[in-house]
Write a protein that holds these residues in place. Structure first.
Motif, PDB file in Angstrom:
ATOM      1  N   VAL A 618       0.838  -1.205   0.000  1.00 55.69           N
ATOM      2  CA  VAL A 618       0.000   0.000   0.000  1.00 55.69           C
ATOM      3  C   VAL A 618       0.870   1.252   0.000  1.00 55.69           C
ATOM      4  CG1 VAL A 618      -1.684   1.303   1.326  1.00 55.69           C
ATOM      5  CG2 VAL A 618      -1.930  -1.158   1.102  1.00 55.69           C
ATOM      6  N   LEU A 621       2.289   1.769  -3.443  1.00 57.64           N
ATOM      7  CA  LEU A 621       1.303   2.321  -4.376  1.00 57.64           C
ATOM      8  C   LEU A 621       1.146   3.824  -4.141  1.00 57.64           C
ATOM      9  CD1 LEU A 621      -0.874   1.935  -6.537  1.00 57.64           C
ATOM     10  CD2 LEU A 621      -2.503   1.484  -4.713  1.00 57.64           C
ATOM     11  N   GLY A 625       1.823   7.016  -6.726  1.00 60.62           N
ATOM     12  CA  GLY A 625       0.834   8.050  -7.004  1.00 60.62           C
ATOM     13  C   GLY A 625       1.396   9.442  -6.774  1.00 60.62           C
ATOM     14  N   GLN A 644      -4.571  14.385  -8.110  1.00 60.38           N
ATOM     15  CA  GLN A 644      -3.863  13.147  -7.827  1.00 60.38           C
ATOM     16  C   GLN A 644      -3.469  13.066  -6.353  1.00 60.38           C
ATOM     17  OE1 GLN A 644      -3.148  10.773 -10.103  1.00 60.38           O
ATOM     18  NE2 GLN A 644      -1.354   9.667  -9.422  1.00 60.38           N
ATOM     19  N   VAL A 647      -6.659  12.311  -4.318  1.00 60.12           N
ATOM     20  CA  VAL A 647      -7.139  10.963  -4.583  1.00 60.12           C
ATOM     21  C   VAL A 647      -6.216   9.929  -3.943  1.00 60.12           C
ATOM     22  CG1 VAL A 647      -7.241   9.256  -6.421  1.00 60.12           C
ATOM     23  CG2 VAL A 647      -8.502  11.381  -6.633  1.00 60.12           C
ATOM     24  N   GLU A 648      -4.918  10.174  -4.077  1.00 61.33           N
ATOM     25  CA  GLU A 648      -3.939   9.229  -3.533  1.00 61.33           C
ATOM     26  C   GLU A 648      -4.096   9.124  -2.019  1.00 61.33           C
ATOM     27  OE1 GLU A 648      -2.373   6.478  -4.892  1.00 61.33           O
ATOM     28  OE2 GLU A 648      -2.633   7.988  -6.461  1.00 61.33           O
ATOM     29  N   LEU A 650      -6.820   9.796  -0.269  1.00 65.17           N
ATOM     30  CA  LEU A 650      -8.062   9.085   0.031  1.00 65.17           C
ATOM     31  C   LEU A 650      -7.904   7.581  -0.157  1.00 65.17           C
ATOM     32  CD1 LEU A 650     -10.939  11.237  -1.466  1.00 65.17           C
ATOM     33  CD2 LEU A 650     -10.777  10.291   0.846  1.00 65.17           C
ATOM     34  N   THR A 651      -7.219   7.185  -1.254  1.00 63.08           N
ATOM     35  CA  THR A 651      -7.041   5.765  -1.519  1.00 63.08           C
ATOM     36  C   THR A 651      -6.343   5.087  -0.347  1.00 63.08           C
ATOM     37  OG1 THR A 651      -6.794   6.354  -3.827  1.00 63.08           O
ATOM     38  CG2 THR A 651      -6.196   4.108  -3.219  1.00 63.08           C
ATOM     39  N   ILE A 654      -8.703   4.650   2.510  1.00 61.40           N
ATOM     40  CA  ILE A 654      -9.647   3.536   2.358  1.00 61.40           C
ATOM     41  C   ILE A 654      -8.941   2.204   2.549  1.00 61.40           C
ATOM     42  CG2 ILE A 654     -11.197   2.369   0.749  1.00 61.40           C
ATOM     43  CD1 ILE A 654     -11.914   5.018  -0.378  1.00 61.40           C
ATOM     44  N   PHE A 655      -7.740   2.100   2.014  1.00 60.69           N
ATOM     45  CA  PHE A 655      -6.972   0.871   2.215  1.00 60.69           C
ATOM     46  C   PHE A 655      -6.845   0.584   3.705  1.00 60.69           C
ATOM     47  CE2 PHE A 655      -5.388   0.634  -2.169  1.00 60.69           C
ATOM     48  CZ  PHE A 655      -5.292  -0.729  -2.308  1.00 60.69           C
ATOM     49  N   VAL A 658     -10.047  -0.808   5.405  1.00 62.10           N
ATOM     50  CA  VAL A 658     -10.358  -2.227   5.245  1.00 62.10           C
ATOM     51  C   VAL A 658      -9.115  -3.070   5.473  1.00 62.10           C
ATOM     52  CG1 VAL A 658     -12.238  -1.784   3.670  1.00 62.10           C
ATOM     53  CG2 VAL A 658      -9.958  -2.122   2.759  1.00 62.10           C
TER      54      VAL A 658
ATOM     55  N   ASN B  37      -2.258   4.500 -13.040  1.00 60.79           N
ATOM     56  CA  ASN B  37      -1.188   5.506 -13.079  1.00 60.79           C
ATOM     57  C   ASN B  37      -0.396   5.420 -14.384  1.00 60.79           C
ATOM     58  OD1 ASN B  37      -1.176   7.208 -10.757  1.00 60.79           O
ATOM     59  ND2 ASN B  37      -0.766   5.376  -9.523  1.00 60.79           N
ATOM     60  N   LEU B  92     -12.222  -2.227  -3.509  1.00 58.62           N
ATOM     61  CA  LEU B  92     -11.620  -2.515  -2.192  1.00 58.62           C
ATOM     62  C   LEU B  92     -12.696  -2.948  -1.204  1.00 58.62           C
ATOM     63  CD1 LEU B  92      -8.896   0.042  -1.148  1.00 58.62           C
ATOM     64  CD2 LEU B  92      -8.822  -2.442  -1.038  1.00 58.62           C
TER      65      LEU B  92
END
Lengths: 762, 116
Positions: A618, A621, A625, A644, A647-648, A650-651, A654-655, A658, B37, B92
């Protein structure tokens, strides 16, 4: 008016389905509609076309594609339309009794009216592409109607066969139409004839071959004749309508229509003479060997279609008149005989001529209709079939090409068809009453009125030919291109042709007495049918072998196939179509910190791929980004960078939300599989690199950039051009995007709630 | 720099595709992230790289400052970033639910677990 003529059956189709479902006993009144259309066609023919020449109307359809629903009614088209509507009305009337109580009657009626509209479209379309659409629609509705009894495997097979063959012919028609439209510069049939000499045009041969392919498949010419007997799996009224009186004549009609445009050359005439003549002989010969009455009639239809093609091949004024008369006569006696056979089948439960006999006692009115129709088909004087045959012989006799041979095969084929006519129209009614006939009754009224009036029309036309001289002359003008007065008469003296007519009658009588021996002469099947199914079976076997290999039930397998296929196609496109890109003047030299950034991105990506712990993957990633976002900043795209970044972030959030599900990323696949995946991924990655290099360095100036730069402040009233594009020029797109996000958000919320509820319950 | 962009995009594709071929759902999703990306970089490079001004009209002059970057690929990428985020967020959570209900995140096992 013309548009109404063509389009109203389409409107009536759902109405018919409703009536058929709601008031099945009143279905016969639907026949009034086509009857009314017939009156309309007749009215147009007499009051307008006969006086002022062809009439044209146009409805806009897809104008930018050159598609208009342009209808053009000349004598030929309206005579054809008259046949379609008159027989259509009788068939609906007949079918209401034949299929009374059948649970699928609404379905049949819908397809029948759709077919009627499509057929009228074929007859009246002036736009060649519209004609193609209607043409394919007739094939499609024919498919539905042949396969009407879809519980029966033979019916499905026959439907499939007819559809594949005529559908392929339809595609040939489309290709031929495209060639012609390009060669003549117009899509209108009525203007093509005036486009000048096409015969010397380079595409002429191809156009002719393609139109032949379309016409020969539709009109069941040798070697495509075998689908028509198979189509007898359809209910009998449908056979009477589609596969004898109308649809199979569409091919002949197309040839007639195209004669002024493509006709007159050796290629045209000789091919039609050979194909038509062969079909006529083959059809007539096979007809006398069948014992199933419907197949007998089907093969005589093949023979008659061959004769019509032959007459168009002769191409003289006399032959054109002969073709029209023959076509009308055939529609009247063959439609009638089919309905008679349907009535016999309905009452006795069999169509096998060897088991039938003596039915005239039980079914006198049907027997009368059958006798009249058979007399016309044999060509007895005072019946309309006689005119058709006389004119046919005369056309052959006066042909510029091989008159003796043409006359010989015509007499032979006509004699055999006469035998078939007696077999179908007389055989079941004479002699001793057979066992199957004992419980037979006269058919319901709706089932003898149709054949009787059709056969009766043949007698009326024969006794007073004056009433149809006009329409026949107008229709023949559609083939020859020039109008000449027509006077067909019953008696025109002792001519050689009369002698041949008499000879034919003698032959019919002689051969009919030997009919049992003729049936035994049946040759081993040539196997057109096998030739048709062979390749289709092979195709099925190939897909049976290939499908399990491709569809293994493993999603990763599918992904792999997709990746390899896409990569392969891309590589092929780059290698074959690419060539070396023309580099722009000077590439952008890299700077040191950019190189560092890119290295970070690449290392992070590799780390994500190799990571054995979820946390590491994670984070990697995220690093990728942010790195990409920094690249955007350097190259003049701050908006992208800002998006970007958020969004990055936020991603990653979220990761983490969960995160519980992530354990360690220990290897699930074997080393070999991982190696294979790495190689595939690496190769495709390299292809992508090549692609980026290719498109990124090509000298292709952007025209849109300047437009948007200009228009953003003036039209969009915004200074940030990217934003203006998104919220103004592509506002609908952005709205769609927002909707997608909203849907995704709802989905996320719902999934999480379900999870929470489950946890609470357990 | 075009060459560098090309290599970077290729590396992102290769690693992304490799991860998409794994059996663990989480790895597949990370692979999708890398792939998007890489695609964004592809579009960006396809528009032509210029180390130039952002396509924003200056308030003072009422004109764009030349040379300015091509706004069209930027608009496309902006859409792609946001949609890519939507896809990743949804998948996800979906993967999370699958893991909760079936107790596995191995795509080869999901079918057998679900049938149970």
């Amino acid at each position: 008016m013309l548009s109404f003529l063509v389009l109203s059956p389409f409107v009536l189709a759902p109405v018919a389905a409703y009536v058929g479902g709601r008031w099945p006993s009143q279905v016969r009144w639907l026949a009034l509609w086509p009857a009314g259309l017939a009156l309309l066609a007749e009215h147009l023919l007499r009051t307008q076309v006969a006086v002022g020449g062809p009439i044209t109307t146009a409805l806009p359809w897809a104008a930018p594609l050159g598609l208009t629903l342009q209808f053009h009614a000349d004598g030929l088209a309206l005579v054809f339309a008259l046949m379609i509507t008159v027989i259509g009305a009788l068939v609906v009337w007949y079918a209401s009794a034949y299929l009374a109580g059948h649970r699928d009657l609404p379905r049949l009626l819908t397809a029948l009216f759709l077919f009627m509209g499509a057929m009228l479209g074929v007859a009246l379309s002036d736009n060649l592409f519209a004609l193609f659409v209607f043409w394919e629609l007739t094939g499609f509705t024919s498919y539905l109607l042949i396969g009407f009894e879809h519980d029966d495997a033979a019916a499905r097979r026959a439907a499939m066969q007819a559809f594949v063959l005529t559908g392929a012919g339809g595609l040939a028609l489309l290709a031929g139409a495209t060639l012609l439209v390009q060669a003549t510069g117009t899509t209108a049939l009525s203007e093509m004839a005036r486009a000048g000499d096409l015969a010397s045009h380079p595409v002429y041969v191809w156009a002719v071959v393609l139109f032949f392919a379309a016409a020969f498949t539709k009109s069941a010419q040798v070697p495509f004749h075998f689908w028509l007997p198979g189509a007898m799996a359809a209910p009998t009224p449908i056979s009477a309508y589609l596969h004898s009186a109308t649809m199979v004549k569409a091919g002949v009609y197309l040839l007639a229509r195209m004669t002024p445009v493509l006709g007159g050359t050796d290629l045209w005439s000789n091919t039609l003479l050979v194909v038509g003549g062969t079909t006529m002989v083959v059809g007539a010969w096979r007809a006398v060997q069948e014992t199933d009455l419907k197949r007998v009639l089907a093969y005589t239809t093949v023979a008659a279609l061959g004769a019509l093609v032959l007459m168009i091949g002769i191409g003289t004024q006399g032959a054109a008149v002969a073709a029209i008369v023959y076509m009308i006569a055939h529609a009247s006696y063959k439609g009638s005989l089919f309905m008679v056979v349907g009535a016999i089948d309905h009452e006795t439960g069999t169509r096998d001529v060897t088991r039938l006999g003596g039915l005239r006692q039980k079914m006198p009115l049907t027997a009368l209709a059958a006798a009249l129709a058979a007399a016309s088909m044999v060509g007895l004087p005072f019946f309309f079939g006689f005119f058709g045959k006389e004119l046919f012989y005369e056309a052959g006799w006066t042909s510029a090409r091989a008159p003796g041979l043409l006359l010989g095969v015509s007499v032979a084929a006509s004699a055999l068809m006469g035998v078939a006519a007696l077999t179908a129209g007389v055989g079941p009614f004479v002699g001793r009453l057979s066992e199957v006939g004992e419980r037979a009754h006269e058919a319901p009224r709706a089932m003898w009125t149709g054949p009787l009036s059709l056969a009766g029309a043949g007698v009326i036309f024969a006794l007073a030919p004056g009433i149809i001289n006009g329409p026949i002359g107008l229709a023949a003008a559609g083939i020859t291109g020039a109008y000449q007065d027509v006077h067909i008469v019953l008696w025109h003296g002792f001519t050689p042709v009369l002698g041949f007519s008499a000879l034919t009658l003698l032959l019919v009588a002689g051969l009919y007495s030997q009919r049992h021996r003729l049936r035994q002469l049946r040759p081993a099947s040539v196997g057109s049918d096998r030739i048709f199914w062979g390749p289709l079976r092979a195709l099925e076997r190939v897909s049976e072998a290939v499908s399990p290999a491709l569809y293994r039930g493993s999603i990763r397998g599918y992904v792999l196939v997709l990746i390899v296929a896409t990569g392969g196609l891309l590589a092929a496109a780059l290698l074959v179509g690419g060539g070396a890109p023309v580099p722009r003047g000077g590439l952008v030299p890299p700077r040191a910190f950019e190189l560092v950034m890119v290295t970070v991105i690449c290392v992070a990506a590799l780390a994500a791929a190799r990571a054995t712990s979820s946390m590491r993957a994670v984070l990697a990633l995220g690093t990728v980004g942010y790195g990409v976002a920094l690249l955007f900043v350097t190259y003049g795209a701050p908006d992208l960078a800002m998006t970007q970044f958020s969004v990055e972030t936020l991603t990653v959030v979220i990761f983490v939300l969960v995160f519980r599900m992530f354990g360690s990323f220990d290897h699930l696949s074997s080393r070999l599989v991982r190696l294979r995946d790495a190689i595939v991924a690496g190769v495709v990655g390299a292809v992508i690199s090549a692609l980026v290099l290719f498109v990124g360095t090509a000298d292709e100036p952007s025209r849109l950039a300047d437009f948007f730069a200009e228009a953003a402040p003036t039209l969009g009233h915004g200074r940030n051009v990217v934003n203006v594009i998104l919220v103004d020029f592509r506002a609908f797109d952005t709205m769609g995007e927002i909707t997608v996000l909203a849907v995704a958000a709802i989905g996320v919320h719902a999934l999480l709630r379900i999870g929470a509820q489950e946890r609470r319950n357990s | 720099m075009e060459v560098v962009f090309a290599i970077t995009s290729g590396v992102l594709y290769a690693t992304g595709l490799y991860l998409m071929l794994r059996r663990r759902l989480a790895q597949i999703i990370i692979g999708i992230g890398l792939l998007s990306n890489g695609t964004n970089l592809l579009i960006f490079a396809a528009g032509g790289l210029t180390r130039s001004n952002p396509p924003v009209v200056s308030e003072a002059t009422g004109q764009l400052q030349v040379p300015y970057a091509d706004p069209v690929p930027q608009a496309l990428i902006l859409t792609a970033i946001v949609i890519g985020f939507g896809v990743i967020a949804f998948s996800l959570v979906l993967a999370h639910r699958v893991h909760q209900s079936l107790g596995t995140d191995d795509v080869d096992d999901i079918g057998t677990e679900a049938r149970r």
